[in-house]
Design a protein around this motif. Structure first.
Motif, PDB file in Angstrom:
ATOM      1  N   GLN A   1      -7.068  -5.153   1.197  1.00 46.96           N
ATOM      2  CA  GLN A   1      -6.095  -4.266   0.581  1.00 46.96           C
ATOM      3  C   GLN A   1      -4.910  -4.090   1.537  1.00 46.96           C
ATOM      4  O   GLN A   1      -5.085  -3.690   2.683  1.00 46.96           O
ATOM      5  N   GLN A   3      -1.951  -2.387   3.264  1.00 42.02           N
ATOM      6  CA  GLN A   3      -1.454  -1.036   3.530  1.00 42.02           C
ATOM      7  C   GLN A   3      -0.149  -1.156   4.301  1.00 42.02           C
ATOM      8  O   GLN A   3      -0.075  -1.883   5.304  1.00 42.02           O
ATOM      9  N   LEU A   4       0.859  -0.448   3.842  1.00 41.49           N
ATOM     10  CA  LEU A   4       2.177  -0.485   4.439  1.00 41.49           C
ATOM     11  C   LEU A   4       2.464   0.836   5.140  1.00 41.49           C
ATOM     12  O   LEU A   4       2.219   1.906   4.572  1.00 41.49           O
ATOM     13  N   VAL A   5       3.012   0.738   6.342  1.00 42.59           N
ATOM     14  CA  VAL A   5       3.356   1.933   7.115  1.00 42.59           C
ATOM     15  C   VAL A   5       4.812   1.827   7.530  1.00 42.59           C
ATOM     16  O   VAL A   5       5.196   0.881   8.235  1.00 42.59           O
ATOM     17  N   CYS A  22       8.755  -1.542   8.238  1.00 42.70           N
ATOM     18  CA  CYS A  22       7.653  -1.541   7.270  1.00 42.70           C
ATOM     19  C   CYS A  22       6.616  -2.514   7.810  1.00 42.70           C
ATOM     20  O   CYS A  22       6.869  -3.721   7.852  1.00 42.70           O
ATOM     21  N   ALA A  24       2.506  -3.970   8.270  1.00 42.40           N
ATOM     22  CA  ALA A  24       1.161  -4.127   7.715  1.00 42.40           C
ATOM     23  C   ALA A  24       0.197  -4.382   8.860  1.00 42.40           C
ATOM     24  O   ALA A  24       0.526  -5.097   9.808  1.00 42.40           O
ATOM     25  N   SER A  25      -0.978  -3.794   8.748  1.00 50.59           N
ATOM     26  CA  SER A  25      -1.960  -3.956   9.807  1.00 50.59           C
ATOM     27  C   SER A  25      -2.818  -5.181   9.548  1.00 50.59           C
ATOM     28  O   SER A  25      -3.468  -5.298   8.519  1.00 50.59           O
ATOM     29  N   TYR A 115       2.093  -2.639  -4.055  1.00 52.34           N
ATOM     30  CA  TYR A 115       1.710  -1.942  -2.835  1.00 52.34           C
ATOM     31  C   TYR A 115       2.888  -1.111  -2.340  1.00 52.34           C
ATOM     32  O   TYR A 115       4.035  -1.592  -2.332  1.00 52.34           O
ATOM     33  N   TRP A 116       2.578   0.119  -1.885  1.00 56.58           N
ATOM     34  CA  TRP A 116       3.627   1.052  -1.481  1.00 56.58           C
ATOM     35  C   TRP A 116       3.259   1.746  -0.184  1.00 56.58           C
ATOM     36  O   TRP A 116       2.091   2.033   0.078  1.00 56.58           O
ATOM     37  N   GLY A 117       4.291   2.024   0.611  1.00 60.60           N
ATOM     38  CA  GLY A 117       4.108   2.850   1.775  1.00 60.60           C
ATOM     39  C   GLY A 117       4.345   4.309   1.439  1.00 60.60           C
ATOM     40  O   GLY A 117       4.620   4.665   0.285  1.00 60.60           O
ATOM     41  N   GLN A 118       4.260   5.161   2.475  1.00 62.97           N
ATOM     42  CA  GLN A 118       4.358   6.608   2.278  1.00 62.97           C
ATOM     43  C   GLN A 118       5.786   7.115   2.314  1.00 62.97           C
ATOM     44  O   GLN A 118       6.091   8.120   1.713  1.00 62.97           O
TER      45      GLN A 118
END
Length: 126
Positions: A1, A3-5, A22, A24-25, A115-118
């Protein structure tokens, strides 16, 4: 999955610059089309820039053209939004978004992402 930060938001004076990241881990973003959106208080969300997985066929909203630049930098898991000559109308929460779309040479401001970041807030004020 995926995840964007996002990071890099904050307070800046009119005419100043900010660079949003932006990230991704442990996942490369090179196979994804990436977009930046923003939403100002009381306004609809606006897509301001996108970059395809191919990296070159970027697109920008008229409101930010010639001032904002989206790029992938030198890393495989981060996309940036360089914002120059900021004005108070750029004040908003900024989000990055992604779609799996390998080998795509172009993108368009279509607004449909999985997919979206916060979202970091950006405030432009004197």
């Amino acid at each position: 999955q995926l995840q964007l930060v996002e990071s890099g938001g904050g307070l800046v004076h009119p005419g100043g610059s900010l660079r949003l990241s932006c990230a991704a881990s442990r996942i490369t973003l090179n196979y994804y089309t990436i977009a930046w959106f923003r939403q100002a208080p009381g306004k609809e969300r606006e897509e301001v820039a996108c970059i395809p997985s191919g990296g070159h066929g970027t697109d920008y909203a008229d409101s930010v053209k010639e001032r904002f630049t989206i790029d992938r930098g030198n890393t495989r898991n981060t996309v940036y939004l360089q914002m120059d000559n900021l004005n108070p109308e750029d004040t908003a929460v900024y989000y990055c978004a992604a779609n799996w779309n390998p080998n795509s040479p172009i993108c368009a401001l279509l607004g449909r992402y999985d997919y979206w970041g916060q979202g970091p807030p950006v405030t432009v004020s004197s």
